[in-house]
Structure formats: structure tokens, C-alpha cells
Design a protein around this motif. Structure first.
Motif, mmCIF file in Angstrom:
data_model
loop_
_atom_site.group_PDB
_atom_site.id
_atom_site.type_symbol
_atom_site.label_atom_id
_atom_site.label_comp_id
_atom_site.label_asym_id
_atom_site.label_seq_id
_atom_site.Cartn_x
_atom_site.Cartn_y
_atom_site.Cartn_z
ATOM 1 N N LEU A 33 23.173 -42.658 61.219
ATOM 2 C CA LEU A 33 22.519 -43.869 60.714
ATOM 3 C C LEU A 33 22.121 -44.736 61.883
ATOM 4 N N CYS A 79 31.697 -45.690 56.361
ATOM 5 C CA CYS A 79 30.368 -46.322 56.418
ATOM 6 C C CYS A 79 30.104 -47.070 55.123
ATOM 7 N N VAL A 80 29.425 -48.204 55.243
ATOM 8 C CA VAL A 80 29.127 -49.043 54.079
ATOM 9 C C VAL A 80 28.216 -48.309 53.079
ATOM 10 N N THR A 81 27.498 -47.286 53.510
ATOM 11 C CA THR A 81 26.661 -46.515 52.580
ATOM 12 C C THR A 81 27.506 -45.559 51.737
ATOM 13 N N TRP A 162 29.275 -49.958 60.616
ATOM 14 C CA TRP A 162 28.143 -50.620 61.291
ATOM 15 C C TRP A 162 28.643 -51.532 62.405
#
Ligand SMILES: Nc1nc2c(c(=O)[nH]1)N[C@H]1C(S)=C(S)[C@@H](COP(=O)(O)O)O[C@H]1N2
Ligand SMILES: [Mo]
Length: 203
Positions: A33, A79-81, A162
Motif C-alpha cells: 500500500l 493495516c487499517v484496510t 499507516w
């Protein structure tokens, strides 16, 4: 021994699952990412600095970083996703050891991590101290791949990924919090995956 009636044994805390809420296990894959193109500056000319509110601003060369006592993280990243990657191994140096050289001012309370690309992310200073943050250059015993932030990235695995700035060039110490790239675009200033602090306004 007398028995006290109506006195219940306290239950142990429910065992915390391996995955934070809303996350799935990505297995052996590792998504890339990046908001920007992968930079290709050679590692021999790479430098890393700590500046801002410190007594002794310091810049390390690639060789100087490698001469420091090494430190390894073994554990998970989130990960925030919504993907999490379990049992990762990253090596480099502890941020504590770098800060010991730069000597943060007592007024320093936040950090802005800078990438050579201009990407930034903000963190409370307390989240990069106490053995919880690293500056890393290797993954699974091999040089960190470029697309994953090689030659040098920040690793703050207890926060959403992130915060782990790829292609790290600098940590800037500050008195006040200053939102970084994603934080200006709606992501949370702290980003604790166990509290699901994904977006500004979450908790
Ligand atoms: N310089 C830079 N660092 C970055 C990013 C980015 O776009 N640029 N993305 C962040 C985000 S959102 C995540 S999830 C991870 C992704 O790291 P990976 O590509 O190695 O999985 O890096 C973080 N660090
Ligand atoms: Mo992310």
C-alpha cells in the motif's frame, strides 16, 4: 478454612483474540500500500535524522545505523484496510536507542515521521518509546523489499500500519500534534487497532 458464601471468584479476563476487531488474516501474502511511487535512492547514500525538539539533532549514515546494537520485532502487523499479517520478523534498531542519542527535550510530546517521498505520519512520542517502535531494514532475515519501504522504514506494530512510514528519512519531535498525510485525509491521529481507531472521530 471458612467458606465465604456469595463471594464469587473473579473471572480471568477473557482471552484477547489474536486479531483486532474487524481484521482478517492475510496469511502468507503481504499487500503493498503506497500513496506514492517507490523511490530508488541507493542505500549507501541513505541517511536518517532525528531533529526538532531534541538536545542533539543527529544524522546517521547507512553504515552508522548498522553499527548500532540490533533489535528484532517478532509479531503481528495490522493495516487499517483490514488485513493483518501474523508472525512477522523485522530487524533494525530500536527507536529508544536512537532517541538516547538525540535526547528529546522535555517539551517534546509528538513525533512526525517523514519519508523521502514527502509522506508523513504523526505519532505520540510515547508510542515510539518503551521498546515498541523500530527503524528496520530487514524482513524475515532478508533486506526489506523496496516496495515495502526498503531500505529503511519505521515499524510501530501496535498501531495501524499507516503509522509505519516506508522510506523513512527523519523523525521530527514536536510539542504539539501535527497531522500527517493520511491523518489530514481523515485517518485517526493515534490509530490503535484494538480500539478500532480508524478514522478521525473514532473514540
Ligand atoms: N511512505 C509511505 N509509507 C507508508 C505508506 C505510504 O503510502 N507511503 N502507506 C502506509 C500504509 S497505509 C500501510 S498499510 C503500510 C503498508 O506497508 P506495506 O506496503 O509494506 O504493506 O505502509 C504505510 N507506510
Ligand atoms: Mo494501510
Amino acid at each position: 478454612m471458612p467458606v465465604t458464601r456469595g463471594f464469587h471468584r473473579r473471572r480471568p479476563e477473557p482471552e484477547r483474540g489474536r486479531l483486532p476487531p474487524g481484521q482478517y488474516d492475510t496469511g502468507s501474502s503481504w499487500p503493498v500500500l503506497s500513496a506514492e511511487a517507490t523511490p530508488h535512492q541507493p542505500e549507501e547514500s541513505w541517511t536518517f535524522s532525528i531533529d526538532g525538539l531534541v538536545e542533539s539533532p543527529h544524522t546517521w549514515t547507512w553504515q552508522e545505523l548498522h553499527a548500532l546494537p540490533g533489535s528484532t520485532y517478532f509479531g503481528d502487523i495490522h493495516c487499517v484496510t483490514t488485513w493483518s499479517k501474523l508472525d512477522t520478523t523485522f530487524s533494525g534498531v530500536s527507536v529508544d536507542d536512537l532517541l538516547a542519542v538525540a535526547e528529546p527535550d522535555t517539551s517534546a510530546a509528538y513525533v512526525l515521521a517523514h519519508s523521502v517521498t514527502g509522506y508523513t505520519t504523526n505519532l505520540p512520542l510515547a508510542d515510539v518509546t518503551g521498546g515498541r517502535a523500530w527503524v528496520v531494514w530487514s524482513f524475515d532475515g532478508k533486506p526489506l523489499p523496496r516496495q515495502h519501504g526498503g531500505p529503511l522504514r519505521l515499524l510501530v506494530p501496535h498501531l495501524y500500519f499507516w503509522k509505519s512510514a516506508k522510506w523513512l528519512s527523519r523523525l521530527e519531535l514536536m510539542t504539539e500534534d501535527r497531522p500527517g498525510f493520511w491523518e489530514q485525509n481523515g485517518y485517526h491521529d493515534r490509530g490503535d487497532p484494538w480500539r478500532e481507531q480508524r478514522y478521525q472521530g473514532d473514540d
